[in-house]
Design a protein around this motif. Sequence first.
Motif, PDB file in Angstrom:
ATOM      1  N   ILE A 111       0.841  -1.206   0.000  1.00 16.26           N
ATOM      2  CA  ILE A 111       0.000   0.000   0.000  1.00 16.26           C
ATOM      3  C   ILE A 111       0.875   1.253   0.000  1.00 16.26           C
ATOM      4  N   VAL A 112       1.944   1.249   0.793  1.00 16.77           N
ATOM      5  CA  VAL A 112       2.830   2.418   0.840  1.00 16.77           C
ATOM      6  C   VAL A 112       3.466   2.655  -0.525  1.00 16.77           C
ATOM      7  N   ALA A 113       3.908   1.575  -1.179  1.00 18.48           N
ATOM      8  CA  ALA A 113       4.532   1.719  -2.493  1.00 18.48           C
ATOM      9  C   ALA A 113       3.536   2.249  -3.520  1.00 18.48           C
ATOM     10  N   ALA A 114       2.297   1.756  -3.509  1.00 19.68           N
ATOM     11  CA  ALA A 114       1.277   2.237  -4.440  1.00 19.68           C
ATOM     12  C   ALA A 114       0.948   3.700  -4.172  1.00 19.68           C
ATOM     13  N   HIS A 115       0.853   4.051  -2.903  1.00 17.98           N
ATOM     14  CA  HIS A 115       0.601   5.451  -2.514  1.00 17.98           C
ATOM     15  C   HIS A 115       1.722   6.359  -3.013  1.00 17.98           C
ATOM     16  N   GLN A 116       2.978   5.906  -2.854  1.00 16.30           N
ATOM     17  CA  GLN A 116       4.122   6.702  -3.294  1.00 16.30           C
ATOM     18  C   GLN A 116       4.122   6.877  -4.806  1.00 16.30           C
ATOM     19  N   ILE A 117       3.780   5.829  -5.533  1.00 22.44           N
ATOM     20  CA  ILE A 117       3.730   5.925  -6.997  1.00 22.44           C
ATOM     21  C   ILE A 117       2.651   6.918  -7.418  1.00 22.44           C
ATOM     22  N   GLY A 118       1.488   6.860  -6.763  1.00 26.08           N
ATOM     23  CA  GLY A 118       0.419   7.795  -7.089  1.00 26.08           C
ATOM     24  C   GLY A 118       0.818   9.233  -6.834  1.00 26.08           C
ATOM     25  N   LEU A 119       1.468   9.476  -5.683  1.00 28.13           N
ATOM     26  CA  LEU A 119       1.930  10.832  -5.379  1.00 28.13           C
ATOM     27  C   LEU A 119       3.029  11.284  -6.337  1.00 28.13           C
ATOM     28  N   SER A 120       3.910  10.362  -6.704  1.00 26.17           N
ATOM     29  CA  SER A 120       5.004  10.706  -7.614  1.00 26.17           C
ATOM     30  C   SER A 120       4.467  11.132  -8.973  1.00 26.17           C
ATOM     31  N   ILE A 121       3.510  10.387  -9.500  1.00 26.02           N
ATOM     32  CA  ILE A 121       2.923  10.735 -10.797  1.00 26.02           C
ATOM     33  C   ILE A 121       2.161  12.051 -10.698  1.00 26.02           C
ATOM     34  N   GLY A 122       1.379  12.204  -9.625  1.00 24.63           N
ATOM     35  CA  GLY A 122       0.635  13.449  -9.452  1.00 24.63           C
ATOM     36  C   GLY A 122       1.542  14.652  -9.318  1.00 24.63           C
ATOM     37  N   SER A 123       2.703  14.458  -8.665  1.00 23.75           N
ATOM     38  CA  SER A 123       3.620  15.579  -8.461  1.00 23.75           C
ATOM     39  C   SER A 123       4.218  16.071  -9.767  1.00 23.75           C
ATOM     40  N   ILE A 124       4.341  15.191 -10.754  1.00 23.04           N
ATOM     41  CA  ILE A 124       4.863  15.608 -12.054  1.00 23.04           C
ATOM     42  C   ILE A 124       3.960  16.678 -12.655  1.00 23.04           C
ATOM     43  N   PHE A 125       2.668  16.408 -12.630  1.00 24.29           N
ATOM     44  CA  PHE A 125       1.710  17.363 -13.196  1.00 24.29           C
ATOM     45  C   PHE A 125       1.556  18.592 -12.302  1.00 24.29           C
ATOM     46  N   TYR A 126       1.631  18.381 -10.988  1.00 30.34           N
ATOM     47  CA  TYR A 126       1.449  19.510 -10.076  1.00 30.34           C
ATOM     48  C   TYR A 126       2.585  20.512 -10.194  1.00 30.34           C
ATOM     49  N   LEU A 127       3.812  20.054 -10.410  1.00 27.45           N
ATOM     50  CA  LEU A 127       4.932  20.981 -10.463  1.00 27.45           C
ATOM     51  C   LEU A 127       4.875  21.883 -11.685  1.00 27.45           C
ATOM     52  N   VAL A 128       4.170  21.466 -12.728  1.00 29.72           N
ATOM     53  CA  VAL A 128       3.927  22.373 -13.855  1.00 29.72           C
ATOM     54  C   VAL A 128       3.049  23.528 -13.375  1.00 29.72           C
ATOM     55  N   ALA A 129       1.986  23.182 -12.638  1.00 29.28           N
ATOM     56  CA  ALA A 129       1.113  24.224 -12.091  1.00 29.28           C
ATOM     57  C   ALA A 129       1.857  25.098 -11.096  1.00 29.28           C
ATOM     58  N   LEU A 130       2.761  24.503 -10.314  1.00 33.08           N
ATOM     59  CA  LEU A 130       3.534  25.280  -9.357  1.00 33.08           C
ATOM     60  C   LEU A 130       4.427  26.281 -10.067  1.00 33.08           C
ATOM     61  N   ALA A 131       4.974  25.889 -11.215  1.00 30.49           N
ATOM     62  CA  ALA A 131       5.780  26.825 -12.005  1.00 30.49           C
ATOM     63  C   ALA A 131       4.930  27.976 -12.523  1.00 30.49           C
ATOM     64  N   LEU A 132       3.714  27.670 -12.966  1.00 37.31           N
ATOM     65  CA  LEU A 132       2.803  28.733 -13.405  1.00 37.31           C
ATOM     66  C   LEU A 132       2.477  29.667 -12.244  1.00 37.31           C
ATOM     67  N   ALA A 133       2.306  29.090 -11.036  1.00 39.55           N
ATOM     68  CA  ALA A 133       2.036  29.917  -9.855  1.00 39.55           C
ATOM     69  C   ALA A 133       3.234  30.805  -9.534  1.00 39.55           C
ATOM     70  N   GLN A 134       4.456  30.285  -9.697  1.00 39.08           N
ATOM     71  CA  GLN A 134       5.654  31.095  -9.499  1.00 39.08           C
ATOM     72  C   GLN A 134       5.691  32.253 -10.499  1.00 39.08           C
ATOM     73  N   ALA A 135       5.312  31.959 -11.737  1.00 39.15           N
ATOM     74  CA  ALA A 135       5.301  33.002 -12.762  1.00 39.15           C
ATOM     75  C   ALA A 135       4.271  34.081 -12.424  1.00 39.15           C
ATOM     76  N   VAL A 136       3.107  33.670 -11.954  1.00 36.28           N
ATOM     77  CA  VAL A 136       2.074  34.637 -11.548  1.00 36.28           C
ATOM     78  C   VAL A 136       2.578  35.492 -10.392  1.00 36.28           C
ATOM     79  N   SER A 137       3.267  34.860  -9.435  1.00 32.51           N
ATOM     80  CA  SER A 137       3.810  35.604  -8.297  1.00 32.51           C
ATOM     81  C   SER A 137       4.825  36.646  -8.747  1.00 32.51           C
ATOM     82  N   ILE A 138       5.754  36.241  -9.618  1.00 34.51           N
ATOM     83  CA  ILE A 138       6.792  37.161 -10.097  1.00 34.51           C
ATOM     84  C   ILE A 138       6.174  38.299 -10.899  1.00 34.51           C
ATOM     85  N   ARG A 139       5.274  37.958 -11.815  1.00 40.29           N
ATOM     86  CA  ARG A 139       4.657  38.980 -12.665  1.00 40.29           C
ATOM     87  C   ARG A 139       3.793  39.937 -11.843  1.00 40.29           C
ATOM     88  N   THR A 140       3.038  39.410 -10.893  1.00 37.94           N
ATOM     89  CA  THR A 140       2.210  40.269 -10.031  1.00 37.94           C
ATOM     90  C   THR A 140       3.083  41.223  -9.229  1.00 37.94           C
TER      91      THR A 140
END
Length: 454
Positions: A274-303
């Motif tokens: 279960i821990v390994a499956a949970h980690q894989i799910g978080l790892s895959i989700g983090s790939i997509f989330y970090l794109v959004a985090l970069a967009l949030a960084q860009a919004v912060s800098i531009r604002t």
Amino acid sequence: MPKLYKRATATELRHLTKLGGPLVVSNLAVVSMGVTDTIVAGQSGEVNLAGLALGSSIWAVCAVTLIGMLAAVSPVVANLRGARDEAGCAQQMRQSVWIALVGGLLVAAALLAAPLWSQWIQTEEPVRRVMVQYLQALAIGTLPFAFGSALRGYCEGMAQVRPVMRIYLAAAVLNIPLDILFVFGWGPIPAMGGAGCGFATSIVCWCIAIALYWHAGQDRAYRALDLKLLPPRPHWPTLKHLLAVGMPICIGAASEVTFFASLTLLLAAYGATIVAAHQIGLSIGSIFYLVALALAQAVSIRTAQVLGQNRPKRARFVSTVGIGSGLVYALFTGVVLISLRDLLVLAYTSNPDIIAVARNLLLLAAAFQLVDVTQAMAAGALRGYRDTRVPMYLQLFSYWVVGLASAWWIGEHFWGVYGYWVGICIGLGTAALLLLLRLWRTCGRQLDKHPAAG
């Protein structure tokens, strides 16, 4: 909210793309190192993967704490750059070294003490051993990680995002052979299993810090920066301002990461599968989330840049465009996660038991992407306004009162690991709603202060 005029929207999207594109690549390079760690450690057995999963969750808390402590550097520098105060930008960077030094030493001490406090974690002894060795190896790279985070924030605040991107891409490539070398061994280097990923990460942290230091000393864009190996005498007003903006960001970001880490620790009693499956799910989700985090960084800098130019109406418009683009991206990633979940999980493991759980978790990951991206974009815009204290309280309430409580109750009484992930969705959804309301109020207050400004 203001109207989205086509020409102005296109202009701001170009600005966000120019800033966000390299930031996306940089963040993907960072998360690819974690993905590489997970894949390589997974090939050395279930115990190594589970130990890495627990260790990675704890390291994520430490890393985000250091990044959060230094998170003020980017928006503060961007605001000063918008006001054309390059000397002030350099002052922020030089003083941030003190925060990196103190924070890095404290985190390194906590990691070295892992054998003492790891006994509180309920898991199998072989898994605990891998986790402790992994964390102690990471202590070697903690100081350069903190210093590199300060330098990265300064470069990004100065809108010099492409050199940072190149450095992090090179680091991601270097991490691959280092992982293989330390996990499986070669010649005089013994096979270390999952703990070897910690040594690989530490070496990469040193390389990133050295490369950023060299870049900051060579590029003409930083002509006001006279960076030396030893920091200047502390300037307490500057440090106080950086910490006043940065510590709430640190606590808010750490509260989210510790929220996820605590779920991993609670799931440790369910077993390695279960821990390994949970980690894989978080790892895959983090790939997509970090794109959004970069967009949030860009919004912060531009604002922050626009506010430095005394244009509060435009700053509100930037925030609106940023959140809208984030929602579009979240819908896209949800479709990708649902349609390609089998292929994504197979990239991590061939264990059928882990695959069966992980592919179902990705359905829930698609759901929480929508609210997670929204709250990230709202938080990024608020950082541009240097409004961080109240958002910190909102995040603490959302993650630890609403999210963790609902995750534990639903997980323990109804759906197990799937119930925990439903709780994640509830906590992130609460944070998204509250931060959006706070952003709307902050924008309004800024307009009231400067009603005649553009």
